[in-house]
Design an enzyme around this catalytic site. Structure first.
Site, mmCIF file in Angstrom:
data_model
loop_
_atom_site.group_PDB
_atom_site.id
_atom_site.type_symbol
_atom_site.label_atom_id
_atom_site.label_comp_id
_atom_site.label_asym_id
_atom_site.label_seq_id
_atom_site.Cartn_x
_atom_site.Cartn_y
_atom_site.Cartn_z
ATOM 1 N N SER A 140 55.922 5.208 14.834
ATOM 2 C CA SER A 140 54.576 5.490 14.817
ATOM 3 C C SER A 140 53.970 4.590 13.551
ATOM 4 O O SER A 140 54.329 4.081 12.812
ATOM 5 C CB SER A 140 54.632 7.094 14.169
ATOM 6 O OG SER A 140 53.297 7.247 13.591
ATOM 7 N N TYR A 165 56.215 13.335 8.306
ATOM 8 C CA TYR A 165 56.319 12.835 9.698
ATOM 9 C C TYR A 165 56.515 11.422 9.773
ATOM 10 O O TYR A 165 57.503 10.691 10.191
ATOM 11 C CB TYR A 165 54.761 13.232 10.469
ATOM 12 C CG TYR A 165 54.908 12.568 11.712
ATOM 13 C CD1 TYR A 165 55.697 12.710 12.794
ATOM 14 C CD2 TYR A 165 53.893 11.453 12.032
ATOM 15 C CE1 TYR A 165 55.506 11.994 14.115
ATOM 16 C CE2 TYR A 165 53.749 10.694 13.119
ATOM 17 C CZ TYR A 165 54.770 11.176 14.185
ATOM 18 O OH TYR A 165 54.628 10.433 15.130
#
Length: 353
Positions: A140, A165
């Site tokens: 990501s 995350y």
């Protein structure tokens, strides 16, 4: 450009997170492009967002009537993962299963540890114990955290995550590197930048804004509208994934005679960050055009500029030079084109349906 060294034709590909936004589009693309391919999909179909959208995506895959097997389950279930590899013997694995979302990781951290860390560990172990030509996995843009230098390059140091995350995604890259080094498993990580498009994730800003505007609610624009995002249309993401799948990093030895990890990481982003206020303006225009909102809708009365949210960053901006160099590809779908496709899908799915 790199020469392809992995043929997908006649092979079995395992796609985790197959009911997800990117996963389902990837499966459809593989069936469209590759002859005699078998795809095995696995997804736990959690209720993080509306499961009806996930089942709708699966229905679209089923309608293709191709060599497709879907298994409902979690990659955090090690016996299940081991059984999938033993039964189907995938040649290529694309790991897209993950608990996504920056803000949700603040309130529900356990979901990220289970799926993103334990689940990915199970995938790596299965790749170690079975012959896999290439492991491709989702990272990501969040890994860049508080980096000040833009555009973000895969050569940048990324040890300043601002959310759990982001930390789990950087951990995935580290875990993959160690397995590539220890067990000579070819792996490629892909840092996705703000993916959007039809049948996307309802927790993403463009989708959430649309829902709220349609309900007459006020939308909150963070950092007073001064955020910039490298919005990347889902078809561009899938194009990048399919190209990367077909070239596994080469296995080779270093000067010391020991294996050099067959390991790579690429950014996949639009390389053109958009201001959030401009993004909202285009979205509004396309929602009007698609008939999602009435022509006399008062947008100004439904917008609120608010401070930055914890875990967010002010800008994301992908340096895609290595992707262009190695695969001859750079995402390029204009924001208006992508948002128009989303607005037309939304009208069809929620209104005309």
């Amino acid at each position: 450009m790199l020469a392809y060294n992995v043929s997908l034709s006649g092979k079995t590909v395992l796609v985790t997170g197959a009911a997800g936004f990117i996963g389902s589009n990837l499966v459809k693309r593989l069936f469209h492009d590759v002859e005699n391919i078998k795809v095995v999909g696995v997804d736990s179909i959690t209720d993080y967002y509306d499961v009806n959208i996930k089942y709708e995506r699966l229905n679209e895959i089923d309608a293709l009537h191709r060599d497709w097997t879907f298994v409902k389950g979690s990659i955090a279930d090690k016996p299940l993962v081991d059984e999938l590899f033993a039964t189907f013997k995938p040649a290529v694995v694309v790991n897209l299963a993950a608990q996504a979302g920056v803000r949700y990781s603040i309130t529900n951290p356990g979901a990220y540890i289970e799926s993103n860390l334990i689940g990915f560990y199970n995938i790596l172990e299965a790749c170690r114990n079975h012959t896999v030509e290439h492991l491709v996995y989702a990272s990501s843009s969040s890994v860049y955290g508080s980096n000040k230098k833009v555009p973000y390059s895969t050569d940048d140091k990324v040890d300043n995550p601002v959310s759990l995350y982001a930390a789990t995604k950087k951990s995935n890259e580290l875990m993959a590197h160690s397995y590539s080094k220890l067990y000579n498993i070819p792996s490629t990580g892909l840092r996705f930048f703000t993916v959007y498009g039809p049948a996307g994730r309802p927790d993403m800003a463009y989708f959430g804004f649309t829902n709220k505007l349609r309900e007459g609610k006020t939308i909150q624009i963070f950092n007073y509208g001064n955020c910039k995002r490298d919005f990347t249309f889902v078809d561009d993401i899938v194009e990048g994934v399919v190209r990367v799948m077909q070239h596994a990093p080469e296995k080779q030895n270093g000067e010391d005679g020991l294996p050099v990890p067959p390991y790579m990481v690429y950014n996949i982003g639009n390389n053109s960050p958009e201001n959030l206020l401009d993004f909202v303006s285009i979205l509004q225009e396309e929602l009007l055009r698609a008939g999602v909102l009435p022509a006399d809708y008062d947008f100004e009365a439904h917008k609120e500029l608010v401070p930055m949210q914890p875990g967010d960053v002010p800008v994301t901006y992908a340096d895609t030079t290595p992707l262009e160099r190695d695969f001859g590809f750079k995402p390029s779908t204009p924001l208006r084109t992508g948002l128009r496709a989303f607005a037309e899908w939304y009208a069809k799915y929620y209104i005309k349906k």
